[in-house]
Design an enzyme around this catalytic site. Structure first.
Site, short mmCIF file in Angstrom:
data_model
loop_
_atom_site.label_atom_id
_atom_site.label_comp_id
_atom_site.label_asym_id
_atom_site.label_seq_id
_atom_site.Cartn_x
_atom_site.Cartn_y
_atom_site.Cartn_z
N GLU A 440 0.81 -1.23 0.00
CA GLU A 440 0.00 0.00 0.00
C GLU A 440 0.84 1.28 0.00
OE1 GLU A 440 -2.88 -0.63 -0.76
OE2 GLU A 440 -2.86 -2.74 -0.20
N GLY A 441 1.88 1.28 -0.78
CA GLY A 441 2.73 2.45 -0.88
C GLY A 441 3.96 2.30 -0.01
#
Length: 601
Positions: A440-441
């Protein structure tokens, strides 16, 4: 395996003594709940984790998912897990009553998710992803989409996923190439590839529902042209029968850890018959997806903290029972060896683990508290809670992810050579945790998000609200003699964070965004340490209050242990901000000026 993977005592301390979960019941939205009901939910979560998830923690790691003749096979208990989470209301724990949910506070639901992840992270991901995907359809989808997909997802019969990443477009969503061709039949024809899709296909459910980003033909360039679609593996026909939807699992990735949940590559539209159903308005997909992405970022932080917690209790148990060496002051070799927990360096490593995991959990509960307050606070205060959640999300994702790995490594070190072997669970915790700084990043993206967006948003209002929250905690702690010196230390660190932020903003104005963001990851680290110190100071106020009352010996031991851990964080971790400050105030652009050719040897 260690018998203990989580502390229900610490969870209740945070829920009731630090964040005052019961206070939420004064608001109409949560008024039907009681402390007794909350306790029963926690008890049920611990039981489910202990009886269903934890016993297969190692087994799911050893028996990885396999792609056999086009069918992706996962552990036999995944179907049971999804069914239990559906029937037990865990997938719908925060869903409103009028949507047949439990309408529990996010503070409590988050604590339960933490318990599940600590018991078996891989297993917890299946229902966790489904919660996010169903919520996205509920918020932005049509009534027809909701009725077609969400009830089956809530029941645990259908899996939900988030399908963003492509072979040539990881975090750079501008470069997405998955295409959506409009038709006059109420759907779009989807064509493209997606990779690294967690739970993207498996035989533990009847169907998999992808929330997928794609670009409609003729859409604006870049992220402004991204739309969101529901793309099921199997689509229901007019009679409700499931039909193939031209979604093929073309590969499965073999991973370092987190092996119990498959991560797959999907091929879409090979036969030109992959149907996608638009969610909301065209070209608004990234805005919609950010709801699930931000929730997922906090979930990643929760999973990271949970894994580090399981590792802490495994290393704590070992340290209590493993006898080796004697106290340094004891020279007589005839004396029996002592448990290694009596050695100062082992206690230091255990304190470090505890400081990280319990500080991280507190921060994650702080975020859940803000989510709840967005629901129940007066209208003129809701935006404040939204902004606080925005600025804390990159920290809540990255600090547990990065420091959780270090904490688990310290736990592994407590076991010595045994920790490196699969006879003990530390090596699995270590492998399982490594995905979190990537999911997620990456940490670098979280740093740029914090410094480049969140600190500056609404002319710095989110940052000012954050400063006020920490300042209020400093003021409250400063009224207690035992916490006054620690409050002063945090006040000093907060002032230095503010100074660094102001100087970096000047760099942005004078030298441009590249130098401004060059060390954004270090800024995130600085911000994270200050934030966890804030959370420990909040706990300190509750600890001091408890110690001033008549308590049992076991209770006093608990609070004294918390106080030592608080002191450890302030004396061992908070001083690291001094070095970070020095580096951040030197905008020499060293990493920018380093020519890639200079890496050649």
């Amino acid at each position: 395996m260690a018998a203990k993977f989580v502390s229900e005592r610490n969870i209740k301390f945070l829920l009731y003594e630090v964040f005052d979960l019961e206070r939420l019941t004064q608001y109409e939205y949560y008024s039907e709940h009681t402390r007794k009901g909350f306790d029963l939910v926690l008890k049920a979560a611990v039981k489910l984790a202990r009886d269903l998830l934890y016993p297969i923690f190692e087994e799911m790691d050893r028996s990885q998912p396999e792609l056999v003749d086009g069918e992706l096979r996962v552990h036999r208990d995944v179907r049971k897990i999804m069914r239990e989470f559906g029937e037990g209301g865990w997938i719908t724990s925060t869903v409103p009553f009028d949507r047949d949910g439990e309408q529990l506070p996010h503070l409590l639901a988050g604590a339960c998710a933490f318990i599940f992840s600590a018991a078996n992270y891989s297993a917890s991901v299946y229902p966790g992803l489904t919660i996010g995907a169903a919520g996205l359809i509920d918020t932005f989808g049509s009534r027809e989409l909701y009725e077609t997909y969400v009830p089956k997802m809530h029941a645990g019969k259908w899996q939900g996923t988030m399908a963003l990443t492509e072979p040539e477009a990881g975090s750079s969503l501008t470069d997405l190439t998955t295409a959506a061709e409009p038709t006059d039949q109420g759907y779009y024809l989807i064509k493209g590839q997606k990779i690294f899709i967690s739970a993207g296909d498996h035989d533990g459910v009847e169907n998999v529902v992808h929330l997928m980003l794609a670009k409609i033909k003729g859409a604006p360039a870049g992220v402004k042209g991204i739309s969101l679609f529901v793309v099921p593996k199997k689509r229901p026909d007019a009679r409700g029968r499931l039909m193939p939807n031209d979604v093929t699992t073309s590969g499965i990735f073999h991973k370092l850890g987190y092996r119990g949940c498959p991560i797959v590559q999907l091929s879409l539209g090979d036969k030109n018959d992959c149907r996608g159903y638009l969610v909301g308005e065209p070209h608004a997909g990234l805005k919609y997806m950010f709801q699930m992405m931000n929730e997922a970022r906090i979930d990643v932080g929760m999973g990271a903290a949970a894994l580090a917690t399981g590792a802490y209790y495994a290393s704590l148990e070992y340290s209590k029972t493993r006898r080796q060496g004697r106290h340094i002051s004891q020279k007589d070799p005839a004396l029996p060896p002592v448990p290694i927990i009596e050695h100062a360096d082992v206690k230091r490593m255990l304190l470090f683990q505890r400081a990280v995991v319990e500080g991280s959990l507190s921060l994650l509960m702080q975020c859940s508290h803000y989510v709840d307050m967005q629901k129940v606070a007066p209208a003129d205060q809701k935006d404040n809670y939204h902004l606080l959640l925005e600025i804390l999300t990159p920290v809540a994702k990255s600090y547990p992810s990065e420091m959780g790995i270090v904490a688990i490594s310290q736990g592994l070190q407590c076991l010595g050579g045994s920790g490196y072997c699969d006879d003990y669970p530390l090596e699995q915790y270590y492998r399982d945790a490594r995905i979190h700084p990537i999911h997620e990043g990456t940490t670098g993206i979280q740093g740029m998000d914090l410094l480049g967006r969140k600190v500056l948003m609404q002319e710095g209002r989110a940052f000012q609200l954050y400063l006020q929250e920490v300042t209020d905690a400093v003021a409250a702690a400063g009224k207690t003699a035992g916490l006054f010196p620690l409050a002063a230390q945090l006040e000093d660190a907060l002032g230095r964070l503010k100074t660094v932020t102001e100087e970096l903003v000047k760099v942005a104005i004078q030298q441009g965004p590249e130098r401004f963001l060059a060390d954004a990851t270090l800024y995130l680290e600085f911000f994270g340490i200050v934030t966890i110190a804030w959370q420990w100071l909040l706990q300190g106020v509750a600890i001091e209050k408890a110690l001033s009352e008549k308590r049992s010996r076991s209770d006093r031991n608990f609070y004294q242990g918390k106080m030592f851990t608080l002191r450890f964080f302030f004396e061992y971790e908070l001083p690291k901000t001094l070095a970070l400050e020095k580096r951040l105030l030197n905008p020499d652009g060293l990493s920018i000026d380093m020519d890639p050719l200079f890496f050649n040897d």
